[in-house]
Design an enzyme around this catalytic site. Structure first.
Site, PDB file in Angstrom:
ATOM      1  N   ALA A   9       0.859  -1.183   0.000  1.00 53.64           N
ATOM      2  CA  ALA A   9       0.000   0.000   0.000  1.00 53.64           C
ATOM      3  C   ALA A   9       0.895   1.232   0.000  1.00 53.64           C
ATOM      4  O   ALA A   9       1.831   1.317   0.799  1.00 53.64           O
ATOM      5  CB  ALA A   9      -0.905  -0.001   1.229  1.00 53.64           C
ATOM      6  N   LEU A  11       0.545   4.072   1.124  1.00 57.14           N
ATOM      7  CA  LEU A  11       0.513   4.870   2.347  1.00 57.14           C
ATOM      8  C   LEU A  11       0.961   4.103   3.591  1.00 57.14           C
ATOM      9  O   LEU A  11       0.913   4.640   4.695  1.00 57.14           O
ATOM     10  CB  LEU A  11      -0.907   5.409   2.585  1.00 57.14           C
ATOM     11  CG  LEU A  11      -1.402   6.432   1.571  1.00 57.14           C
ATOM     12  CD1 LEU A  11      -2.869   6.760   1.817  1.00 57.14           C
ATOM     13  CD2 LEU A  11      -0.563   7.703   1.659  1.00 57.14           C
ATOM     14  N   SER A  12       1.423   2.879   3.438  1.00 65.46           N
ATOM     15  CA  SER A  12       1.748   2.053   4.599  1.00 65.46           C
ATOM     16  C   SER A  12       3.113   2.401   5.198  1.00 65.46           C
ATOM     17  O   SER A  12       4.132   2.326   4.508  1.00 65.46           O
ATOM     18  CB  SER A  12       1.754   0.574   4.207  1.00 65.46           C
ATOM     19  OG  SER A  12       2.351  -0.204   5.229  1.00 65.46           O
ATOM     20  N   PRO A  13       3.157   2.717   6.500  1.00 62.12           N
ATOM     21  CA  PRO A  13       4.459   2.963   7.122  1.00 62.12           C
ATOM     22  C   PRO A  13       5.306   1.697   7.198  1.00 62.12           C
ATOM     23  O   PRO A  13       6.535   1.761   7.159  1.00 62.12           O
ATOM     24  CB  PRO A  13       4.095   3.469   8.522  1.00 62.12           C
ATOM     25  CG  PRO A  13       2.735   2.887   8.791  1.00 62.12           C
ATOM     26  CD  PRO A  13       2.052   2.861   7.453  1.00 62.12           C
TER      27      PRO A  13
END
Length: 198
Positions: A9, A11-13
């Site tokens: 993803a 936006l995944s940290p």
């Protein structure tokens, strides 16, 4: 030759914290990586997960400690509350898919540039100039940011359906043969599995 299906993803940290370790493991074992960007928030609602903002305070508090701790362990710059999160991660995913279809650059570096833009560089990956800079950094034509939007949207949606069907419930999520690996902290296990030791 082994193949790693990598669901991520934008936006995944945790995808950011993976760095380029997966690419290093794949190169070590002569494996190929099949990158599959997907909508993790949509997947949460279909696989029993909860978006970070809706999680119980105890889970949010743990996340607030764990992410910076992991970043320190890995020696990576990290901002727990980036200026542009959440944002629309789809445009960067579409550009990634366009780059994947066009070829000519380094997909691992492109994915990491996108993640780093959010979690370290305080940039909004929904913005065209940020996406172009990521493409260029990874050796792709920055003009890909404006091309293949329909195909990108279709592939992004198809990746979500495939993810749900195959049992993906978080990101990063990796498949090697019939084995599933969830989380950036499982890359070492992928290495062991490819070496026949796990």
């Amino acid at each position: 030759m082994a193949q790693i299906d990598y669901f991520f993803a934008t936006l995944s940290p945790y995808c950011y914290l993976a760095g380029l370790r997966l690419e290093e493991v794949a190169a070590k074992h002569g494996a190929t990586i099949n990158y599959k960007p997907f909508d993790i928030i949509a997947a949460f609602s279909r696989t029993g997960g909860t978006p970070p903002k809706d999680r119980h305070p105890s889970r949010q508090e743990y996340r607030a400690q764990e992410l910076p701790r992991q970043a320190r362990k890995l020696g990576m710059k990290f901002n727990l509350q980036p200026a542009h999160w959440p944002t629309n991660g789809a445009p960067a995913a579409y550009a990634f898919i366009a780059a994947q279809n066009a070829g000519g650059g380094d997909l691992g570096k492109l994915a990491h540039a996108i993640f780093r833009s959010v979690w370290a560089d305080e940039k909004d990956i929904a913005q065209d100039d940020v996406i172009r800079a990521c493409l260029e950094e990874a050796g792709f034509d920055p003009g890909l940011a404006d091309s293949g939007l329909l195909i990108g949207a279709e592939t992004y949606a198809a990746n979500l359906e495939e993810a749900v069907e195959r049992g993906v419930f978080g990101a990063p999520f990796y498949f090697v043969d019939d084995q599933r690996f969830w989380g950036q902290d499982r890359i070492a296990d992928i290495d062991l599995y490819l070496a026949g030791e796990l």
